[in-house]
Design a protein around this motif. Structure first.
Motif, PDB file in Angstrom:
ATOM      1  N   ARG A   1     -34.659  10.827 -10.312  1.00 12.43           N
ATOM      2  CA  ARG A   1     -34.748   9.371 -10.258  1.00 12.43           C
ATOM      3  C   ARG A   1     -35.098   8.802 -11.627  1.00 12.43           C
ATOM      4  N   TYR A   2     -35.901   9.541 -12.377  1.00 13.66           N
ATOM      5  CA  TYR A   2     -36.277   9.048 -13.703  1.00 13.66           C
ATOM      6  C   TYR A   2     -35.045   8.994 -14.607  1.00 13.66           C
TER       7      TYR A   2
ATOM      8  N   GLU B   1     -31.908   8.538 -13.673  1.00 17.29           N
ATOM      9  CA  GLU B   1     -31.086   7.411 -13.238  1.00 17.29           C
ATOM     10  C   GLU B   1     -31.680   6.081 -13.703  1.00 17.29           C
ATOM     11  N   LYS B   2     -32.999   5.964 -13.668  1.00 15.92           N
ATOM     12  CA  LYS B   2     -33.663   4.753 -14.143  1.00 15.92           C
ATOM     13  C   LYS B   2     -33.458   4.571 -15.636  1.00 15.92           C
TER      14      LYS B   2
ATOM     15  N   ALA C   1     -29.926   3.423 -16.326  1.00 13.01           N
ATOM     16  CA  ALA C   1     -29.765   2.028 -15.908  1.00 13.01           C
ATOM     17  C   ALA C   1     -30.387   1.061 -16.912  1.00 13.01           C
ATOM     18  N   GLN C   2     -31.409   1.504 -17.618  1.00 14.31           N
ATOM     19  CA  GLN C   2     -32.079   0.662 -18.612  1.00 14.31           C
ATOM     20  C   GLN C   2     -31.510   0.860 -20.015  1.00 14.31           C
TER      21      GLN C   2
END
Length: 231
Positions: A211-212, A214-215, A218-219
């Motif tokens: 998840r990190y 993907e985050k 995205a940023q």
């Protein structure tokens, strides 16, 4: 606190959002059977094979598993491998325990402490693979000593890894990316396996996303994915 526990300080948060009652019960019920106890004797060696009810085909170590999604995915994909996860963040431990319960994973063991303390007790040539994925970069110069990637720590990890074992690293922080590469390339025990840009720009198929990661994407932050082999 034992004398060994006082040798190193674990930096960072222990708890983020307050745990819901269900997650608190999950830790109380599930963690004791999966927890790895560290001995008080600094010279005592632990046999990682003994952590598991069934003798595993190999031992993989994930240092700082965060939310546990990568470790759980690998444990499910490789049920014969004994997976050791190290994490100090209680919310992450609860998340991994939930994944283990939902996926019925019996090949996961957890150390709620500093991974360097575990390395001190592991015998030579006992790990078949290790992961360090998106660790805290500690960007301030005065905090660089807190980074896991340090010559002394790499010495301990190299000793515990079998010859030919793989060490996988990932980071989305440009400063820590340079730090990782420099220290890994400078260490005589490790060889970078990349032969083309895609080897470090993209995850391999057997490397589940977190998840990190993907985050970060995205940023607008671009991770790198490094594979080194124990010489």
């Amino acid at each position: 606190m034992s004398s060994q526990e006082s040798q190193r300080k674990v930096y960072g948060r222990r708890v983020g959002r307050p745990l819901r009652e269900g997650l608190r019960r999950l830790i109380e019920q599930e963690l004791p059977a999966r927890a790895i106890p560290l001995p008080d004797n600094p010279g005592q060696t632990l046999d990682p094979q003994s952590f598991f009810t069934r003798k595993p085909d190999g031992i993989w170590l994930e240092i700082g598993f965060g939310g546990g999604e990568h470790l759980a995915a690998q444990a499910e994909a490789y049920p014969g491998v004994g997976m050791i996860g190290v994490e100090f963040f209680r919310n992450g431990i609860a998340a991994l325990l939930r994944e283990c319960r939902e996926r019925n994973l019996d090949n996961v063991r957890i150390l709620e402490d500093d991974a360097r303390l575990l390395l001190d007790h592991l015998p030579d040539d006992c790990l078949d693979r290790a992961y360090l994925l998106f660790p805290d970069p500690w960007p301030k110069t005065r905090h660089h000593k807190r980074r896991f990637i340090q010559p002394q720590t790499l010495d301990a990890l190299a000793r515990a890894l079998k010859p030919g074992a793989e060490f996988r690293l990932a980071s989305d922080d440009p400063g820590y990316q340079v730090w990782m590469l420099r220290h890994m390339m400078d260490h005589a025990a490790f060889e970078w396996t990349a032969r083309r840009p895609q080897d470090w720009q993209q995850r391999s198929r057997d490397w589940p996303a977190t998840r990190y990661e993907e985050k970060a994407i995205a940023q607008g932050r671009q991770p790198i994915f490094l594979k080194f082999r124990r010489r």
